[in-house]
Design an enzyme around this catalytic site. Structure first.
Site, PDB file in Angstrom:
ATOM      1  N   ASN A 184      31.242  34.328  37.772  1.00 34.83           N
ATOM      2  CA  ASN A 184      30.801  33.262  36.868  1.00 34.83           C
ATOM      3  C   ASN A 184      30.382  32.141  37.807  1.00 34.83           C
ATOM      4  O   ASN A 184      31.125  31.204  38.073  1.00 34.83           O
ATOM      5  CB  ASN A 184      31.935  32.806  35.950  1.00 34.83           C
ATOM      6  CG  ASN A 184      32.264  33.870  34.916  1.00 34.83           C
ATOM      7  OD1 ASN A 184      31.388  34.609  34.463  1.00 34.83           O
ATOM      8  ND2 ASN A 184      33.527  33.970  34.537  1.00 34.83           N
ATOM      9  N   LYS A 261      26.363  38.566  37.969  1.00 34.63           N
ATOM     10  CA  LYS A 261      26.803  38.807  36.595  1.00 34.63           C
ATOM     11  C   LYS A 261      25.729  38.158  35.728  1.00 34.63           C
ATOM     12  O   LYS A 261      25.600  36.932  35.710  1.00 34.63           O
ATOM     13  CB  LYS A 261      28.162  38.148  36.372  1.00 34.63           C
ATOM     14  CG  LYS A 261      28.660  38.164  34.933  1.00 34.63           C
ATOM     15  CD  LYS A 261      30.083  37.590  34.832  1.00 34.63           C
ATOM     16  CE  LYS A 261      30.577  37.548  33.405  1.00 34.63           C
ATOM     17  NZ  LYS A 261      31.968  37.037  33.290  1.00 34.63           N
ATOM     18  N   GLU A 265      28.812  37.815  28.928  1.00 39.32           N
ATOM     19  CA  GLU A 265      29.789  36.773  28.588  1.00 39.32           C
ATOM     20  C   GLU A 265      29.205  35.369  28.737  1.00 39.32           C
ATOM     21  O   GLU A 265      29.814  34.482  29.330  1.00 39.32           O
ATOM     22  CB  GLU A 265      31.050  36.917  29.454  1.00 39.32           C
ATOM     23  CG  GLU A 265      31.841  38.176  29.142  1.00 39.32           C
ATOM     24  CD  GLU A 265      33.226  38.239  29.789  1.00 39.32           C
ATOM     25  OE1 GLU A 265      33.396  37.668  30.877  1.00 39.32           O
ATOM     26  OE2 GLU A 265      34.114  38.852  29.183  1.00 39.32           O
ATOM     27  N   ARG A 298      26.052  43.684  38.221  1.00 40.52           N
ATOM     28  CA  ARG A 298      27.187  44.172  37.430  1.00 40.52           C
ATOM     29  C   ARG A 298      26.765  44.760  36.082  1.00 40.52           C
ATOM     30  O   ARG A 298      25.853  44.246  35.417  1.00 40.52           O
ATOM     31  CB  ARG A 298      28.194  43.044  37.198  1.00 40.52           C
ATOM     32  CG  ARG A 298      28.852  42.606  38.496  1.00 40.52           C
ATOM     33  CD  ARG A 298      29.773  41.448  38.261  1.00 40.52           C
ATOM     34  NE  ARG A 298      31.148  41.803  37.999  1.00 40.52           N
ATOM     35  CZ  ARG A 298      31.884  41.300  37.026  1.00 40.52           C
ATOM     36  NH1 ARG A 298      31.364  40.481  36.130  1.00 40.52           N
ATOM     37  NH2 ARG A 298      33.148  41.626  36.897  1.00 40.52           N
ATOM     38  N   ASP A 338      37.805  46.684  30.154  1.00 39.61           N
ATOM     39  CA  ASP A 338      38.018  45.578  31.088  1.00 39.61           C
ATOM     40  C   ASP A 338      39.360  45.650  31.807  1.00 39.61           C
ATOM     41  O   ASP A 338      40.292  44.913  31.445  1.00 39.61           O
ATOM     42  CB  ASP A 338      37.920  44.246  30.322  1.00 39.61           C
ATOM     43  CG  ASP A 338      37.845  43.048  31.249  1.00 39.61           C
ATOM     44  OD1 ASP A 338      37.695  43.263  32.453  1.00 39.61           O
ATOM     45  OD2 ASP A 338      37.928  41.913  30.758  1.00 39.61           O
ATOM     46  N   GLU A 366      45.258  40.622  36.489  1.00 40.63           N
ATOM     47  CA  GLU A 366      44.966  39.861  35.273  1.00 40.63           C
ATOM     48  C   GLU A 366      45.681  40.446  34.054  1.00 40.63           C
ATOM     49  O   GLU A 366      46.268  39.723  33.263  1.00 40.63           O
ATOM     50  CB  GLU A 366      43.451  39.850  35.032  1.00 40.63           C
ATOM     51  CG  GLU A 366      43.058  39.222  33.710  1.00 40.63           C
ATOM     52  CD  GLU A 366      41.546  39.231  33.466  1.00 40.63           C
ATOM     53  OE1 GLU A 366      40.777  39.666  34.339  1.00 40.63           O
ATOM     54  OE2 GLU A 366      41.139  38.784  32.383  1.00 40.63           O
TER      55      GLU A 366
HETATM   56  C1  GCV Z   1      35.060  36.522  35.945  1.00 39.51           C
HETATM   57  C2  GCV Z   1      37.110  39.452  32.101  1.00 39.51           C
HETATM   58  C3  GCV Z   1      37.914  38.299  32.645  1.00 39.51           C
HETATM   59  C4  GCV Z   1      37.012  37.158  33.075  1.00 39.51           C
HETATM   60  C5  GCV Z   1      36.013  37.707  34.102  1.00 39.51           C
HETATM   61  C6  GCV Z   1      35.218  38.835  33.429  1.00 39.51           C
HETATM   62  C7  GCV Z   1      34.261  39.478  34.402  1.00 39.51           C
HETATM   63  O1  GCV Z   1      36.529  39.108  30.884  1.00 39.51           O
HETATM   64  O2  GCV Z   1      38.844  37.885  31.704  1.00 39.51           O
HETATM   65  O3  GCV Z   1      37.808  36.155  33.645  1.00 39.51           O
HETATM   66  O4  GCV Z   1      35.153  36.698  34.551  1.00 39.51           O
HETATM   67  O5  GCV Z   1      36.117  39.829  33.014  1.00 39.51           O
HETATM   68  O6  GCV Z   1      34.653  40.453  35.012  1.00 39.51           O
HETATM   69  O7  GCV Z   1      33.144  39.012  34.534  1.00 39.51           O
END
Ligand code: GCV
Length: 685
Positions: A184, A261, A265, A298, A338, A366
């Site tokens: 991100n 990315k 999202e 990605r 995920d 995570e």
């Molecule tokens: C970096 C999941 C995580 C996000 C992450 C995303 C991704 O949704 O919770 O924090 O963002 O994956 O891999 O891009």
């Protein structure tokens, strides 16, 4: 009397186990013997290789070892040829990897048989989700080792020392690349000040064979370049990227490339301009090509459509197979959702036959208890890499579909989302270090077993003969009373977490965005459905689970036969994936003869009991561990145990509202109140 003697021995042993804070990771080699290193060439990397030998030599005292750079076609890239007294390689980096291999073998007592050792993947890369302000997305071990708050760009001696230690640890397990910032991505990363810091980092990492990469925001041309658009086909945009990449390579000649990315999202991407992922990736690939750079694009994409989230990446990327440049690698998370505690592999592996594909694993925990729960992830990664895709007949494991053995990929790579921060022990939990280690080892050799990795790591990290202390717990004693039980605990730890979090194919039933505690009920008003647990577990009075067969979303059809049929058919679907692929009645008969409801209850309860066992295992090994590391792990296990109980109670009491069945009486009763659990999300301490 015997007892008093026992206590005395125990006290004496603990006394001699000297304090350690974990900062030295698996590189605690301070009990070396003299060695004579013969090396005719010179370079910063070779100097490091020589120093490492002198620091860690545990072979015959005063033996001679020769480091020889000599071209050999059987040695690929930075691979090496090893024997007791010689390491040969095509490059200095190959020599360094050979040295680390030799030392590891000496320190773990593994035989050194003459062999050529080549890496499974050309690029073995850590992805840091570090932000320019020093915070880390999904980081649980303190702030970033690269970036600081308040835009402080001064490169201090401390920074350099830490980056060097980081580089050494990575090189010791063969990691040869690092993406320094979050996917991100902030567009700031491409500004002059940040690039200057990237350059400083790259200088520290270079002698250790580690290339730097950056995550870039697709809309950077408009955000920092002042252009009106970031359309990948616009000539000004193309020029902007060309110029920027030129600037980067002027500063960092061995820069690795970009990670992106895009259209995911909420991140900008080519689709904002009516273009495809291929248009976006190829724009960057063309600009990087003259410098030898690559694009890791990605495939983590899903939108708020009615389509099953597990199917979306495949639907979006398969039509683009063959449309990417040869310096683009599509980076695919291990599972289709995920990084869940357990997922089947993503159906993209092996399916895109004309495009390079690289797996993305998550080292930071995570979804697996973050830096509190002891979970050794190598068992999960081994399961994933060995998964049979059938894409080119049997034997088409994910490992072979991604490492160039089956498809002629121009580049091969594997990435792991790092769990590293400023904490003294780097990872926030002594045992989380094993996941960093394991990622490197598997990236180097994707056929290794998790058992071997756990065994190596424990010997290097905890063995007293590898510490500066004089105490050498006799090997047999240490093997029986420390190594065996702790290794077993590591090997069981991932299945344990699956048991108390989401057994039998359940997935994504976390509370809120923290992804830490349980929240099968969690569905705030207005929230995207595919961000809420009820979307995934689909519990109702009829049963539980996500129907991904032909009667449901038909995600099974994305798997190559006979896998699709195996997953579809209840007789052949592995029970570990049962509720991933099927919605089943509460009274469905499991292989054990129990009903589905009872089986769920037993899994949750088993998970809790397993963590209690881990506590006992750890308490018993106290005499073999230095006090600091011992108490950190002990207190984390206590919290893990409390958490496991919360997971069990929350999930059983919540699902019971639908099953209307009793929790089997052999199982300990819940100790929490569901409403209280719903009111107070579980917090990490
Ligand atoms: C970096 C999941 C995580 C996000 C992450 C995303 C991704 O949704 O919770 O924090 O963002 O994956 O891999 O891009």
């Amino acid at each position: 009397m015997k007892q008093i003697f026992g206590v005395f021995i125990l006290a004496l042993t603990s006394f001699f186990v000297s304090a350690e804070d974990g900062h030295n990771l698996w590189l605690r080699n301070s009990k070396s013997k003299p060695v004579n290193v013969v090396c005719l060439k010179n370079s910063p990397t070779l100097t490091i290789a020589k120093q490492e030998l002198q620091l860690g030599w545990q072979g015959e005292a005063s033996a001679s070892i020769s480091l020889k750079i000599k071209q050999d076609k059987a040695i690929i890239g930075n691979g090496f040829k090893i024997s007791k007294n010689e390491i040969q390689a095509n490059t200095g980096f190959g020599i360094l990897y050979g040295v680390f291999e030799l030392l590891r073998r000496q320190q773990t007592g593994e035989e050194i048989i003459p062999a050529i050792v080549n890496a499974s993947y050309e690029r073995r890369i850590l992805n840091h989700w570090d932000n320019p302000d020093g915070s880390i997305e999904r980081g649980y071990a303190g702030g970033s080792i690269f970036w600081r708050k308040n835009n402080s760009f001064e490169v201090t001696e401390n920074d350099k020392k830490l980056w060097q230690e980081y580089a050494r640890a990575n090189a010791s397990v063969g990691i040869n690349g690092t993406v320094l910032n979050n996917v991100n991505a902030s567009p700031l990363i491409l500004s002059k000040e940040y690039l200057e810091r990237v350059k400083a980092i790259a200088e520290m990492l270079r002698p250790y064979g580690i290339k730097t990469y950056l995550s870039v925001k697709f809309s950077s041309p408009s955000l920092v370049g002042g252009l009106k658009t970031s359309d990948p086909l616009n000539p000004d945009v193309i020029k902007w990227w060309n110029d920027k990449i030129h600037e980067i390579y002027n500063m960092i000649p061995d820069f690795g490339g970009f990670l992106v990315k895009a259209s995911s999202e909420g991140q900008p991407g080519p689709q904002d301009f009516g273009r495809t992922h291929a248009d976006g990736a190829n724009l960057l690939a063309d600009a990087l090509k003259p410098f030898g750079g690559i694009v890791m694009w990605r495939a983590f994409v899903y939108s708020a459509t009615d389509e099953d989230r597990a199917k979306q990446a495949y639907l979006e990327f398969m039509p683009l197979d063959g449309k990417f440049r040869d310096n683009v690698i599509i980076q695919v998370k291990n599972g289709p959702i995920d990084f869940q505690p357990r997922e089947p592999f993503s159906p993209l592996f092996g399916a895109m036959k004309k495009t390079s594909i690289m797996p993305e694993l998550q080292i930071t925990q995570e979804y697996l208890g973050q830096s509190v729960h002891l979970v050794f992830l190598a068992t999960m990664w081994e399961e994933f890499l060995k998964s049979e895709t059938y894409q080119e007949g049997s034997g088409s494991s994910v490992a072979r579909c991604t490492d160039g053995s089956i498809f002629p990929q121009k580049h091969t790579a594997i990435a792991g989302v790092a769990n590293i921060g400023l904490d003294t022990d780097w990872c926030g939990h002594q045992f989380a270090q094993s996941n960093w280690y394991a990622f490197g080892r598997l990236a180097w050799n994707n056929q290794l077993t998790s058992e071997q990795i756990a065994n190596e790591w424990l010997k290097l990290t905890f063995s007293q003969s590898n510490s500066s202390s004089d105490q050498s717990g006799t090997s047999d004693d240490w093997n029986d009373h420390f190594l065996k039980p702790v290794q077993k605990m590591m090997m069981d730890s991932r299945e344990t977490a699956v048991n108390y979090m989401m057994p039998l194919g359940l997935h994504h039933i976390f509370a809120a965005n923290e992804h830490y505690g349980p929240g099968p009920w969690w569905a705030p008003k207005g929230m995207r459905k595919d961000w809420t647990p009820p979307y995934y577990h689909k519990a109702d009075s009829a049963g539980i689970g996500f129907d991904r067969t032909q009667t449901g979303s038909n995600a099974v059809s994305q798997y190559h036969e006979p896998l699709g049929s195996q997953y579809s058919d209840l007789k052949t679907c592995p029970e570990i994936y049962l509720l991933w692929f099927h919605h089943l009645p509460w009274d469905y008969k499991m292989k054990s003869g129990k009903t589905l409801w009872d089986e769920i209850c037993y899994h949750y309860d088993t998970g809790v009991q397993q963590v209690r066992e881990f506590q006992k295992v750890w308490d018993k090994v106290r005499p073999y561990v230095d006090p600091e590391r011992f108490s950190q792990v002990q207190s984390k296990l206590r919290e893990q145990c409390i958490n496991a109980q919360v997971w069990k109670d929350a999930c059983l009491l919540y699902f019971q509202q639908f099953s209307h069945r009793v929790i089997p009486f052999e199982i300990e009763r819940p100790v929490h109140d569901l409403n209280e659990l719903i009111k107070n999300d579980l917090k990490r301490h």
